[in-house]
Design an enzyme around this catalytic site. Structure first.
Site, PDB file in Angstrom:
ATOM      1  N   ASN A 121       0.825  -1.197   0.000  1.00  0.00           N
ATOM      2  CA  ASN A 121       0.000   0.000   0.000  1.00  0.00           C
ATOM      3  C   ASN A 121       0.871   1.263   0.000  1.00  0.00           C
ATOM      4  O   ASN A 121       2.051   1.205  -0.320  1.00  0.00           O
ATOM      5  CB  ASN A 121      -1.007   0.002   1.149  1.00  0.00           C
ATOM      6  CG  ASN A 121      -2.354   0.574   0.714  1.00  0.00           C
ATOM      7  OD1 ASN A 121      -2.423   1.653   0.125  1.00  0.00           O
ATOM      8  ND2 ASN A 121      -3.425  -0.136   0.997  1.00  0.00           N
ATOM      9  N   ARG A 122       0.273   2.393   0.359  1.00  0.00           N
ATOM     10  CA  ARG A 122       0.885   3.698   0.099  1.00  0.00           C
ATOM     11  C   ARG A 122       1.487   4.331   1.347  1.00  0.00           C
ATOM     12  O   ARG A 122       0.975   4.153   2.453  1.00  0.00           O
ATOM     13  CB  ARG A 122      -0.162   4.647  -0.506  1.00  0.00           C
ATOM     14  CG  ARG A 122      -0.631   4.210  -1.881  1.00  0.00           C
ATOM     15  CD  ARG A 122      -1.857   4.964  -2.362  1.00  0.00           C
ATOM     16  NE  ARG A 122      -2.191   4.550  -3.726  1.00  0.00           N
ATOM     17  CZ  ARG A 122      -2.969   3.497  -4.016  1.00  0.00           C
ATOM     18  NH1 ARG A 122      -3.481   2.747  -3.043  1.00  0.00           N
ATOM     19  NH2 ARG A 122      -3.213   3.170  -5.270  1.00  0.00           N
ATOM     20  N   HIS A 162       3.718   0.008  -2.601  1.00  0.00           N
ATOM     21  CA  HIS A 162       4.097  -1.409  -2.710  1.00  0.00           C
ATOM     22  C   HIS A 162       5.606  -1.643  -2.755  1.00  0.00           C
ATOM     23  O   HIS A 162       6.097  -2.483  -3.516  1.00  0.00           O
ATOM     24  CB  HIS A 162       3.438  -2.033  -3.934  1.00  0.00           C
ATOM     25  CG  HIS A 162       1.947  -2.175  -3.838  1.00  0.00           C
ATOM     26  ND1 HIS A 162       1.266  -2.204  -2.638  1.00  0.00           N
ATOM     27  CD2 HIS A 162       0.994  -2.289  -4.815  1.00  0.00           C
ATOM     28  CE1 HIS A 162      -0.034  -2.333  -2.866  1.00  0.00           C
ATOM     29  NE2 HIS A 162      -0.224  -2.391  -4.177  1.00  0.00           N
ATOM     30  N   HIS A 206      -1.047  -9.921  -3.439  1.00  0.00           N
ATOM     31  CA  HIS A 206      -1.800  -9.061  -4.350  1.00  0.00           C
ATOM     32  C   HIS A 206      -2.465  -9.880  -5.452  1.00  0.00           C
ATOM     33  O   HIS A 206      -2.390  -9.525  -6.635  1.00  0.00           O
ATOM     34  CB  HIS A 206      -0.862  -8.001  -4.947  1.00  0.00           C
ATOM     35  CG  HIS A 206      -1.542  -6.729  -5.339  1.00  0.00           C
ATOM     36  ND1 HIS A 206      -2.512  -6.675  -6.316  1.00  0.00           N
ATOM     37  CD2 HIS A 206      -1.389  -5.456  -4.887  1.00  0.00           C
ATOM     38  CE1 HIS A 206      -2.914  -5.420  -6.460  1.00  0.00           C
ATOM     39  NE2 HIS A 206      -2.247  -4.660  -5.605  1.00  0.00           N
ATOM     40  N   TYR A 261      -5.326 -11.180  -7.889  1.00  0.00           N
ATOM     41  CA  TYR A 261      -6.567 -10.706  -8.510  1.00  0.00           C
ATOM     42  C   TYR A 261      -7.432 -11.929  -8.767  1.00  0.00           C
ATOM     43  O   TYR A 261      -7.050 -12.825  -9.530  1.00  0.00           O
ATOM     44  CB  TYR A 261      -6.291 -10.038  -9.844  1.00  0.00           C
ATOM     45  CG  TYR A 261      -5.663  -8.673  -9.817  1.00  0.00           C
ATOM     46  CD1 TYR A 261      -6.368  -7.553 -10.278  1.00  0.00           C
ATOM     47  CD2 TYR A 261      -4.355  -8.488  -9.375  1.00  0.00           C
ATOM     48  CE1 TYR A 261      -5.783  -6.297 -10.297  1.00  0.00           C
ATOM     49  CE2 TYR A 261      -3.767  -7.234  -9.388  1.00  0.00           C
ATOM     50  CZ  TYR A 261      -4.488  -6.139  -9.850  1.00  0.00           C
ATOM     51  OH  TYR A 261      -3.902  -4.896  -9.872  1.00  0.00           O
ATOM     52  N   GLN A 280      -7.409  -4.440   2.244  1.00  0.00           N
ATOM     53  CA  GLN A 280      -7.603  -3.517   1.134  1.00  0.00           C
ATOM     54  C   GLN A 280      -8.429  -4.237   0.079  1.00  0.00           C
ATOM     55  O   GLN A 280      -8.002  -5.237  -0.489  1.00  0.00           O
ATOM     56  CB  GLN A 280      -6.258  -3.084   0.549  1.00  0.00           C
ATOM     57  CG  GLN A 280      -6.361  -2.041  -0.552  1.00  0.00           C
ATOM     58  CD  GLN A 280      -6.360  -0.614  -0.043  1.00  0.00           C
ATOM     59  OE1 GLN A 280      -6.208  -0.383   1.162  1.00  0.00           O
ATOM     60  NE2 GLN A 280      -6.500   0.346  -0.934  1.00  0.00           N
ATOM     61  N   GLU A 301      -6.420  -7.663  -0.067  1.00  0.00           N
ATOM     62  CA  GLU A 301      -5.051  -7.649   0.428  1.00  0.00           C
ATOM     63  C   GLU A 301      -5.063  -7.459   1.948  1.00  0.00           C
ATOM     64  O   GLU A 301      -5.318  -6.365   2.440  1.00  0.00           O
ATOM     65  CB  GLU A 301      -4.263  -6.514  -0.234  1.00  0.00           C
ATOM     66  CG  GLU A 301      -4.277  -6.552  -1.752  1.00  0.00           C
ATOM     67  CD  GLU A 301      -3.954  -5.209  -2.350  1.00  0.00           C
ATOM     68  OE1 GLU A 301      -2.848  -4.686  -2.095  1.00  0.00           O
ATOM     69  OE2 GLU A 301      -4.824  -4.646  -3.061  1.00  0.00           O
TER      70      GLU A 301
END
Length: 354
Positions: free
Chosen positions: A83-84, A109, A183, A185, A291, A319
């Site tokens: 994340n950020r 990340h 991560h 999908y 997330q 996540e």
């Protein structure tokens, strides 16, 4: 059917080193393929309600696809900090650190070459719960601007009870921020439907971290009740997505309170059901947040497995993690790993069908 592990070459990196692809098969016939490049789960097959296996994760057929990827993080192991981090800056023990700003004004990340872009040392074991892949990486002091030499081991187990369990362990010789996550999908239709908007999602969270227009938390933990962020009961992902600018890309605060250390056992974080196939995925974790990302930035330009073009909302991510920008948010649970301490965490993705 006996559980098994096999390996095969997966191509060469630009520096000439060789990546491997490991196939884990449990005694129920489920498979997970994982490469030691970035710890990427390249495929994951689970049965639908008729028992037919299908691959439920997005990705590429070859290593070249992952090497050329411009930033989707398909299936990857993310770190040092998932994340950020606001403006790529934080202060620790009185010293200021500057990281890469690789997501607009912010750090994302792990930076330009995070854990998703390194080659991990691998070994395998057919354990009592199912086949296991162990990955190990030593991140040197100063890599991507982070302090301390960090040693990380990740164990993937495809359990005989039909779960993909991911266990993380890390130590450091200097205090450093750490937020490891997976991560992946997911599209539980296994490619039978081009988007995930019909998937029914439950999140075991009654608050979320409010963010600014660069997706950095403001510090507010806002109740989800009465908003498009409320997944406390099952809702189709697409039902209210139009009410969320840009789509879902937010951290939910899981219902069980979190302290500064990781939890000792796992709690249910999310439940996803895909009505056409009958596939269900439950996510359990010891982390304080998850997330939820609804694949907003996929635009059809990426050609994935079998030539598939991944359009907007082709997959979703869950996540499990600590909150974004925690090094700059003293009210959030701490993400600082200290020397002499061992970081341990686990997440399970459990699969079924009905």
């Amino acid at each position: 059917m006996a559980a098994s592990i096999t390996s095969a070459p997966f191509g060469q990196l630009p520096d000439g080193s060789a990546a491997e692809l490991f196939t884990l098969r449990n005694n129920q016939g489920l498979t997970a393929t994982i490469t030691n490049y970035g710890g990427i789960v390249t495929s994951l097959t689970t049965p639908d309600r008729t028992g037919e296996l299908g691959d439920i994760v997005l990705g590429y057929d070859t290593l070249a696809g992952y090497l050329a990827d411009g930033g989707t993080y398909f299936g990857a192991l993310v770190g040092r900090y998932g994340n950020r981090i606001r403006q790529g800056r934080f202060e620790l023990d009185g010293k200021a650190y500057q990281l890469a700003t690789n997501n607009g004004p912010n750090h994302l990340h792990g930076g330009l070459r995070g854990f998703d872009k390194v080659l991990w040392q691998a070994h395998t074991e057919n354990g009592p719960e199912g086949p296991c892949l162990f990955l190990r990486y030593v991140s040197p002091d100063g890599e991507e601007g982070y302090p301390g030499t960090l040693t990380v081991q990740v164990r993937y187990t495809l359990t005989n009870s039909n779960a993909l369990r991911i266990e993380y362990e890390a130590t450091t010789d200097q205090a450093t921020p750490l937020n490891l996550t997976h991560h992946g999908y997911f599209n539980l239709s296994a490619g039978q439907h081009p988007d995930v908007l019909g998937h029914e999602l439950t999140l075991y969270a009654d608050r979320y971290t409010v963010v600014d227009d660069t997706l950095i938390p403001t510090g507010e933990l806002r109740p989800v009740a009465g908003t498009a962020m409320d997944f406390t009961s099952a809702q189709a992902i697409g039902a209210r997505i139009g009410q969320v600018a840009g789509g879902y890309d937010h951290n939910w605060v899981l219902a069980r309170a979190a302290g500064p250390d990781t939890w000792a056992d796992l709690a249910l974080a999310a439940d996803v059901y895909e009505p056409r196939s009958g596939r269900r995925m439950r996510v359990l974790t010891d982390q304080p947040g998850v997330q939820f990302y609804s694949g907003n930035f996929l635009d059809g330009s990426l050609q994935g497995k079998g030539g598939t073009r991944y359009g907007r909302h082709a997959g979703f991510c869950l996540e499990t993690q600590h909150f974004p920008d925690s090094p700059n948010q003293p009210a959030f649970p701490s993400t600082i790993l200290q020397p002499g301490h061992v970081f341990r965490s686990a997440t399970e993705y459990r699969f079924g069908a009905a």
